[in-house]
Structure formats: C-alpha cells, structure tokens
Scaffold this active site. Structure first.
Site, PDB file in Angstrom:
ATOM      1  CB  THR A 142      -0.956   0.183   1.194  1.00 53.06           C
ATOM      2  OG1 THR A 142      -1.413   1.272   1.387  1.00 53.06           O
ATOM      3  CG2 THR A 142      -0.193  -0.464   2.548  1.00 53.06           C
ATOM      4  CD  GLU A 144      -2.195   5.217   4.617  1.00 54.47           C
ATOM      5  OE1 GLU A 144      -1.821   5.609   5.705  1.00 54.47           O
ATOM      6  OE2 GLU A 144      -2.544   6.339   3.806  1.00 54.47           O
ATOM      7  CE1 TYR A 167      -3.868  -1.622   5.974  1.00 52.81           C
ATOM      8  CE2 TYR A 167      -2.728   0.336   5.205  1.00 52.81           C
ATOM      9  CZ  TYR A 167      -3.529  -0.787   4.954  1.00 52.81           C
ATOM     10  OH  TYR A 167      -3.668  -1.238   3.773  1.00 52.81           O
ATOM     11  CE  LYS A 171      -2.003  -4.263   4.412  1.00 50.65           C
ATOM     12  NZ  LYS A 171      -2.547  -5.111   3.209  1.00 50.65           N
TER      13      LYS A 171
HETATM   14  P1  NAP Z   1     -11.352  -4.565   2.682  1.00 50.42           P
HETATM   15  O1  NAP Z   1     -12.671  -4.268   2.001  1.00 50.42           O
HETATM   16  O2  NAP Z   1     -11.254  -3.963   3.985  1.00 50.42           O
HETATM   17  O3  NAP Z   1     -11.281  -6.215   2.702  1.00 50.42           O
HETATM   18  C1  NAP Z   1     -10.532  -6.735   3.717  1.00 50.42           C
HETATM   19  C2  NAP Z   1     -10.764  -8.151   3.652  1.00 50.42           C
HETATM   20  O4  NAP Z   1      -9.789  -8.933   4.724  1.00 50.42           O
HETATM   21  C3  NAP Z   1     -12.030  -8.413   4.039  1.00 50.42           C
HETATM   22  O5  NAP Z   1     -13.092  -9.486   3.425  1.00 50.42           O
HETATM   23  C4  NAP Z   1     -11.874  -9.379   5.634  1.00 50.42           C
HETATM   24  O6  NAP Z   1     -12.683 -10.251   5.708  1.00 50.42           O
HETATM   25  C5  NAP Z   1     -10.669  -9.824   5.160  1.00 50.42           C
HETATM   26  N1  NAP Z   1     -10.069 -10.041   6.649  1.00 50.42           N
HETATM   27  C6  NAP Z   1      -9.708  -9.207   7.689  1.00 50.42           C
HETATM   28  N2  NAP Z   1      -9.097  -9.895   8.556  1.00 50.42           N
HETATM   29  C7  NAP Z   1      -8.828 -11.101   8.239  1.00 50.42           C
HETATM   30  C8  NAP Z   1      -8.262 -12.411   8.938  1.00 50.42           C
HETATM   31  N3  NAP Z   1      -7.585 -12.243  10.044  1.00 50.42           N
HETATM   32  N4  NAP Z   1      -8.293 -13.575   8.119  1.00 50.42           N
HETATM   33  C9  NAP Z   1      -8.733 -13.642   6.848  1.00 50.42           C
HETATM   34  N5  NAP Z   1      -9.429 -12.548   6.087  1.00 50.42           N
HETATM   35  C10 NAP Z   1      -9.310 -11.134   6.891  1.00 50.42           C
HETATM   36  O7  NAP Z   1     -10.060  -4.176   1.987  1.00 50.42           O
HETATM   37  P2  NAP Z   1      -9.884  -4.071   0.366  1.00 50.42           P
HETATM   38  O8  NAP Z   1     -10.065  -2.543   0.002  1.00 50.42           O
HETATM   39  O9  NAP Z   1     -10.746  -4.968  -0.578  1.00 50.42           O
HETATM   40  O10 NAP Z   1      -8.421  -4.132   0.212  1.00 50.42           O
HETATM   41  C11 NAP Z   1      -7.729  -5.306  -0.235  1.00 50.42           C
HETATM   42  C12 NAP Z   1      -6.355  -5.589   0.380  1.00 50.42           C
HETATM   43  O11 NAP Z   1      -5.615  -4.297  -0.429  1.00 50.42           O
HETATM   44  C13 NAP Z   1      -6.004  -4.930   1.810  1.00 50.42           C
HETATM   45  O12 NAP Z   1      -4.981  -5.940   2.216  1.00 50.42           O
HETATM   46  C14 NAP Z   1      -5.725  -3.454   1.952  1.00 50.42           C
HETATM   47  O13 NAP Z   1      -4.939  -3.522   3.220  1.00 50.42           O
HETATM   48  C15 NAP Z   1      -4.766  -3.622   0.658  1.00 50.42           C
HETATM   49  N6  NAP Z   1      -4.946  -1.945   0.052  1.00 50.42           N
HETATM   50  C16 NAP Z   1      -6.214  -1.492  -0.131  1.00 50.42           C
HETATM   51  C17 NAP Z   1      -6.241  -0.283  -0.764  1.00 50.42           C
HETATM   52  C18 NAP Z   1      -7.192   0.176  -1.273  1.00 50.42           C
HETATM   53  O14 NAP Z   1      -7.355   1.514  -1.612  1.00 50.42           O
HETATM   54  N7  NAP Z   1      -8.441  -0.137  -1.199  1.00 50.42           N
HETATM   55  C19 NAP Z   1      -4.966   0.258  -1.220  1.00 50.42           C
HETATM   56  C20 NAP Z   1      -3.787  -0.365  -1.035  1.00 50.42           C
HETATM   57  C21 NAP Z   1      -3.774  -1.636  -0.382  1.00 50.42           C
HETATM   58  P3  NAP Z   1     -14.230 -10.047   6.384  1.00 50.42           P
HETATM   59  O15 NAP Z   1     -15.223  -9.795   5.240  1.00 50.42           O
HETATM   60  O16 NAP Z   1     -14.627 -11.083   7.095  1.00 50.42           O
HETATM   61  O17 NAP Z   1     -14.069  -8.882   7.507  1.00 50.42           O
HETATM   62  O1  F7E Z   2      -8.825   8.013   4.257  1.00 46.91           O
HETATM   63  C1  F7E Z   2      -9.226  11.875   5.380  1.00 46.91           C
HETATM   64  C2  F7E Z   2      -8.320  10.809   6.156  1.00 46.91           C
HETATM   65  O2  F7E Z   2     -10.141   5.955   5.285  1.00 46.91           O
HETATM   66  C3  F7E Z   2      -8.420   9.097   3.224  1.00 46.91           C
HETATM   67  C4  F7E Z   2      -7.286   2.254   2.757  1.00 46.91           C
HETATM   68  O3  F7E Z   2      -7.741   1.319   1.771  1.00 46.91           O
HETATM   69  O4  F7E Z   2      -6.050   3.622   1.313  1.00 46.91           O
HETATM   70  C5  F7E Z   2      -6.989   3.475   2.534  1.00 46.91           C
HETATM   71  O5  F7E Z   2      -6.406   4.286   3.552  1.00 46.91           O
HETATM   72  C6  F7E Z   2      -8.243  10.440   3.722  1.00 46.91           C
HETATM   73  C7  F7E Z   2      -7.282  10.516   4.947  1.00 46.91           C
HETATM   74  O6  F7E Z   2      -8.536   5.876   3.260  1.00 46.91           O
HETATM   75  C8  F7E Z   2     -12.388  11.483   6.945  1.00 46.91           C
HETATM   76  O7  F7E Z   2      -7.735  11.425   7.250  1.00 46.91           O
HETATM   77  C9  F7E Z   2     -11.096  13.007   6.159  1.00 46.91           C
HETATM   78  O8  F7E Z   2      -6.362  11.424   5.048  1.00 46.91           O
HETATM   79  O9  F7E Z   2     -10.529   6.838   2.930  1.00 46.91           O
HETATM   80  P1  F7E Z   2      -9.593   6.679   4.076  1.00 46.91           P
HETATM   81  P2  F7E Z   2      -6.774   5.886   3.756  1.00 46.91           P
HETATM   82  O10 F7E Z   2      -6.522   6.121   5.117  1.00 46.91           O
HETATM   83  O11 F7E Z   2      -5.964   6.758   2.863  1.00 46.91           O
HETATM   84  C10 F7E Z   2      -4.683   3.223   1.595  1.00 46.91           C
HETATM   85  C11 F7E Z   2      -4.095   3.052   0.368  1.00 46.91           C
HETATM   86  C12 F7E Z   2      -4.784   1.636   2.300  1.00 46.91           C
HETATM   87  O12 F7E Z   2      -4.076   1.126   2.267  1.00 46.91           O
HETATM   88  C13 F7E Z   2      -5.993   1.389   3.071  1.00 46.91           C
HETATM   89  O13 F7E Z   2      -6.236   0.164   3.395  1.00 46.91           O
HETATM   90  O14 F7E Z   2      -9.501  11.127   4.084  1.00 46.91           O
HETATM   91  N1  F7E Z   2     -10.451  11.978   5.985  1.00 46.91           N
HETATM   92  N2  F7E Z   2     -12.126  12.733   6.892  1.00 46.91           N
HETATM   93  C14 F7E Z   2     -11.250  10.915   6.283  1.00 46.91           C
HETATM   94  N3  F7E Z   2     -11.235   9.521   6.069  1.00 46.91           N
HETATM   95  C15 F7E Z   2     -12.103   8.973   6.791  1.00 46.91           C
HETATM   96  N4  F7E Z   2     -12.122   7.486   6.636  1.00 46.91           N
HETATM   97  N5  F7E Z   2     -13.254   9.340   7.478  1.00 46.91           N
HETATM   98  C16 F7E Z   2     -13.642  10.694   7.531  1.00 46.91           C
HETATM   99  O15 F7E Z   2     -14.398  11.142   7.839  1.00 46.91           O
END
Ligand code: NAP
Ligand code: F7E
Length: 342
Positions: A142, A144, A167, A171
């Site tokens: 990620t 992050e 987090y 990662k």
């Molecule tokens: P998500 O919607 O939060 O899905 C995460 C999944 O992980 C959920 O299905 C959850 O299961 C499962 N999980 C959590 N704890 C677990 C455990 N102990 N054992 C097995 N499964 C578990 O995340 P996403 O947005 O699809 O992202 C997919 C991956 O990409 C994650 O690793 C995230 O950190 C990474 N990532 C996401 C983004 C983004 O912008 N979306 C960007 C960079 C990296 P449940 O359904 O049971 O809760």
């Molecule tokens: O926040 C700001 C917050 O929670 C984005 C995950 O998928 O992407 C995700 O992480 C921004 C941040 O995503 C609110 O402070 C303002 O600056 O949507 P987010 P994230 O933290 O960037 C990365 C790449 C991952 O890997 C992660 O798994 O938005 N923000 N106000 C807020 N964010 C939230 N959630 N809620 C607010 O009310």
C-alpha cells in the site's frame, strides 16, 4: 479426415487444466473484483473466509458471482488453517488481499492489525513454501507505507518508506517479508504497492464511500449532516476494477517484482466532497458538512500521489476510470440503492 480431427480435439480439451487461484479477503472490496476478473479468465477461484455466525456476501452478490466461488474457512492469524488450505488446494496463484485495512482503526487495534497484516503474511508465505513453493504470490502492499515519504511530490518504487500508522508499519513488514521470501527461497512473490482505489462496494468507513453514501442519504432526507475529519488531505484515487487487473498482470510476468499502481493525479477530500454533492444536484455542500475531531487521526498522511511508470512500461497497465467518473459512479450507485429502498 474427420476421424483424425475428433480425437485431436478431445486431447486438446482434456489437456487444458483450469488454473486455481486462492484469494484471501474475498468478501472485501477488491476480492470480488479480482474474483470476477479471474473467473472471466476461466480460473477456478477459491475464497478464504473467516468463521462468522453470519458472513456478509453483499459485495460478492453485488458483482453477481457469489455462486461461482468455492469458499474455504480459515483465518490469516491461524497458521494451521493456512497450511491445510495450501496443502489441499495447491493453488497456482495466491492473492493475499485479507487485512485489517482501515487506517484509523489501526491506532486503536494496533496488535490485531499487526497480527493480521504482518504475521498473517508470514504464515501464508510459510504455508506456500512448505506445501506449494511454485505458487505465485501477490501481496496487497500500500501507498500508506510511504506516509511522509517524498511529501508533496510523486511516490514510486524507489521512494523511502515512512509509515504514519500501525497499519502502514505492519504493511512495511509484509512488504519486506514478501521480498525476502523471493530473495531467500526463489519464490515467485510480488508486491503491488497500490494507491487508494475505490468503487460502489467500498466499505462505508473509507472517506469516498462515506461521502457518496452520506450525499445519497442527505438527498433522500435520511441524514442531516456529514461528519468528516481532515478535508485538506490529498489522495491518488483510482477505480478498484482497474487496479485488480494490475494484480493479475504482476503474477503473469516472467519474473517477480514490485510495482506502484496509481493514477498519477491527486485530489483533496474537499474536492471529493464538492464533486459528490454537485453530482447529486446539491451545490451548497458546506451547509451539510461538519468537521468532527473524532475523524482526525493521531498522525496523518497528508499527501499521496503515485507514479506508475514501471507498471505501465513492464506490465502494460494503465488506469481507465478518471477521478470524476469514479465519484459519479459511486454517487449514482448510492442514489440508486436509496431510491430502491424508498
Ligand atoms: P477490505 O474491503 O477491508 O477487505 C479486507 C478483507 O480482509 C475482508 O474481506 C476481511 O474479511 C478480510 N480479513 C480481515 N481480517 C482477516 C483475517 N484475520 N483473516 C482472513 N481475512 C481477513 O479491503 P480492500 O479495500 O478490499 O483491500 C484489499 C487489500 O488491499 C487489503 O490488504 C488492503 O490493506 C490493501 N490495500 C487496499 C487499498 C485500497 O485503497 N482499497 C490500497 C492499498 C492496499 P471480512 O469480510 O470477514 O471482514
Ligand atoms: O482516508 C481523510 C483521512 O480512510 C483518506 C485504505 O484502503 O487507502 C486507504 O487508506 C483520507 C485520509 O483511506 C475522513 O484522514 C477526512 O487522509 O478513505 P480513507 P486511507 O486512510 O487513505 C490506503 C492506500 C490503504 O492501504 C488502506 O487500506 O481522508 N478523511 N475525513 C477521512 N477519512 C475517513 N475514513 N473518514 C473521514 O471522516
């Protein structure tokens, strides 16, 4: 002539072995998009799900593929379950998307986040190393991990990591153990360093979906205010459907490597809010938004913008959906959901 061709066709048919893919995090956001892509490519898809009294299949149902996946129970924090799963399935490809993925919660649940996001990856790699070492492994890394790294500019594969949350820290471990198993044991392991990617099935805690869901609720009179944190943060937001193609391509490459996946554009949370309200026909968004300290993080990642040149040049990957199209897609989907409920 016909007699010669029929047996040849049969041999071709039976020699085609379906590739097997295991996806952890199948019920999250990315899992269903990736599963759909792999099913279209004729893979047999296995999805790891945790034990629940009531598992939530909403996202996988949304994409209409719930019945096409073979679900297996296990947990990333339970090494023995992963060992059994890899031993029994022997997948060709493993996509590790499972994680505690909400940055804000990682401050409150740092230990759990570390167990799932760091140790879970180690356990899975160990299971593959022991029972199926030729499987190709994708790790959901990620942006992050960059955190403060190269603040204000672009981040790419050479940018130093400076994570800002438990987090992000967890990662970073996962990233390096994935590299280490490649270097130590010659395993095919790849890190996709993905920047934020969103969709109509994004979890409602994440800011994009929180905003588009909130806008729809406000439009239908179900909510008065949208409570948000830092509106100045900027993110490089892309569409999840585009990003899972990059995951797939990484595991089809001749050699394993690590890639940044991003659009190269960044926008502030305020721009996101303005655009989402505007698309729903509400121009005076300030009337509906309240700044709420509960949503401000102990340490923030202020700006993220990726440079995906390597993924473009080596994998031929590029994003298709723009930020504006993404926000509209999400607002429309949420308006439709509430319209159907009314
Ligand atoms: P998500 O919607 O939060 O899905 C995460 C999944 O992980 C959920 O299905 C959850 O299961 C499962 N999980 C959590 N704890 C677990 C455990 N102990 N054992 C097995 N499964 C578990 O995340 P996403 O947005 O699809 O992202 C997919 C991956 O990409 C994650 O690793 C995230 O950190 C990474 N990532 C996401 C983004 C983004 O912008 N979306 C960007 C960079 C990296 P449940 O359904 O049971 O809760
Ligand atoms: O926040 C700001 C917050 O929670 C984005 C995950 O998928 O992407 C995700 O992480 C921004 C941040 O995503 C609110 O402070 C303002 O600056 O949507 P987010 P994230 O933290 O960037 C990365 C790449 C991952 O890997 C992660 O798994 O938005 N923000 N106000 C807020 N964010 C939230 N959630 N809620 C607010 O009310």
């Amino acid at each position: 002539m016909v007699l010669y061709y029929v047996p040849l066709l049969c041999i071709k048919h039976f020699s085609h072995r379906m590739k097997k893919a295991l996806i952890t995090g199948i019920l999250g956001q990315d899992g269903p998009y990736l599963a759909k892509l792999l099913l279209e490519k004729d893979y047999k898809v296995y999805g790891l799900i945790r034990r629940y009294s009531n598992p939530n299949f909403e996202n996988i149902n949304y994409l209409g593929i719930a019945d096409d996946i073979e679900y297996i129970e296990g947990d990333l924090t339970d090494e023995s379950s992963l060992m059994n799963i890899i031993k029994n399935i022997r997948p060709d490809e493993v996509y590790n998307l499972g994680a505690q993925s909400f940055v804000h919660s990682s401050f409150e649940q740092a230990k759990l986040t570390t167990e799932v996001n760091s140790l879970g990856v180690l356990y899975l790699l160990n299971a593959i190393k022991q029972f199926n070492p030729t499987a190709r492994f994708y790790q959901a890394s990620t942006s992050e991990m960059f955190g403060l790294g190269n603040d204000g500019g672009f981040q790419d594969e050479k940018t130093a990591f400076h994570p800002r949350s438990p987090y992000g820290v967890a990662k970073v471990y996962a990233y390096w153990i994935t590299v280490n198993y490649r270097e130590s044991y010659g395993m095919f392991t790849a890190n996709g360093i993905l920047f934020n990617h969103e969709s109509p099935i994004r979890g409602k805690q994440f800011v994009t979906r929180k905003v588009t869901d909130g806008v729809a609720r406000i439009k239908y009179g179900l909510q008065e205010k949208l409570h948000l944190g830092n509106l100045e943060a900027t993110r490089d937001w892309g569409f999840a459907g585009d990003y899972v193609e990059a995951m797939y391509l990484m595991l089809q490459a001749d050699t394993p490597d690590d890639y940044v996946v991003a659009t190269g554009e960044h926008h502030s949370v305020e721009e996101l809010v303005t655009l989402a309200f505007k698309h729903a026909g509400i121009t005076d968004w300030k009337k509906y938004v309240a700044i709420d300290p509960r949503f401000v993080r102990p340490a923030e990642v202020p700006h993220l913008r990726g440079r995906a040149t390597k993924a473009r040049e080596k994998l031929g990957w590029r994003p298709k959906v723009s930020f504006e199209e993404l926000v509209k897609m999400m607002v429309d989907a949420d308006l439709k959901r509430y319209e159907e409920k009314n």
